[in-house]
Scaffold this motif. Sequence first.
Motif, mmCIF file in Angstrom:
data_model
loop_
_atom_site.group_PDB
_atom_site.id
_atom_site.type_symbol
_atom_site.label_atom_id
_atom_site.label_comp_id
_atom_site.label_asym_id
_atom_site.label_seq_id
_atom_site.Cartn_x
_atom_site.Cartn_y
_atom_site.Cartn_z
ATOM 1 N N GLN A 1 6.066 -20.507 109.956
ATOM 2 C CA GLN A 1 6.564 -20.793 111.303
ATOM 3 C C GLN A 1 5.750 -21.897 111.978
ATOM 4 O O GLN A 1 6.310 -22.748 112.667
ATOM 5 N N SER A 2 4.449 -21.895 111.771
ATOM 6 C CA SER A 2 3.588 -22.923 112.366
ATOM 7 C C SER A 2 3.938 -24.304 111.831
ATOM 8 O O SER A 2 4.017 -25.273 112.594
ATOM 9 N N SER B 1 -7.832 -22.875 112.259
ATOM 10 C CA SER B 1 -7.742 -22.390 113.647
ATOM 11 C C SER B 1 -7.764 -20.870 113.752
ATOM 12 O O SER B 1 -7.904 -20.349 114.857
ATOM 13 N N LEU C 1 5.534 -27.314 114.087
ATOM 14 C CA LEU C 1 4.766 -28.548 114.200
ATOM 15 C C LEU C 1 5.561 -29.764 113.735
ATOM 16 O O LEU C 1 5.595 -30.793 114.403
ATOM 17 N N ALA D 1 -4.161 -15.883 109.542
ATOM 18 C CA ALA D 1 -2.714 -15.762 109.691
ATOM 19 C C ALA D 1 -2.136 -15.190 108.409
ATOM 20 O O ALA D 1 -2.772 -15.228 107.355
ATOM 21 N N LEU E 1 -4.162 -25.294 108.558
ATOM 22 C CA LEU E 1 -3.668 -24.354 109.564
ATOM 23 C C LEU E 1 -4.605 -23.156 109.716
ATOM 24 O O LEU E 1 -4.798 -22.653 110.821
ATOM 25 N N GLU F 1 3.628 -16.419 109.315
ATOM 26 C CA GLU F 1 3.107 -17.130 110.489
ATOM 27 C C GLU F 1 2.799 -18.585 110.142
ATOM 28 O O GLU F 1 3.048 -19.488 110.941
ATOM 29 N N LEU F 2 2.257 -18.811 108.954
ATOM 30 C CA LEU F 2 1.949 -20.176 108.519
ATOM 31 C C LEU F 2 3.233 -20.994 108.360
ATOM 32 O O LEU F 2 3.289 -22.166 108.753
#
Length: 168
Positions: free
Chosen positions: A21-22, A11, A26, A14, A8, A18-19
């Motif tokens: 939530q990503s 890209s 996903l 973060a 993650l 945030e990680l």
Amino acid sequence: MRLPLLALLVSGPAHGYELKQSLEALLGAAYPRPNVGQIYVTLGRLEKAGLIEGEEVEQPDRPNKRTYRITAAGRETVAVWFEEATVEPRVRDEFFMKLALAARAGTAGRTSLINRQRRRYLKSLRELSRMAASEDRDNRVAQLLIEGAMLHLQADLEWLQRCQEELE
């Protein structure tokens, strides 16, 4: 958890939440939700290993947050991870060990073990079907994860039938 977090961060920088939530966005509801505490512990370990670098970011009227950025070593680790094929043979299946030992231990019948396991697999299939129906149709990754889990369960159900036929 360490390799998905590194992937993650490829890209862009973060912070831990945030990680989290990503990953959730996903993978959807079928994948176990990551614990934010586990994410921060893992980020600390990745930083100590030199795979990421952390930086305190000041925020007006809020506590500072730590943002993480991947290093060259981290990028190399991710590249190697994507190059390796994943093999997870199921020869250490706990249910099969129970089934193999049931007759010797004399504490459980093989048929009752198989039937109990079958009920569990069917319950899991129903849960995954509900998840598939409620999951965002545009989240193809989550839909594929659910579909893969369902196909594995269907194969497990066929295997249980084979075990029952062979052992009765």
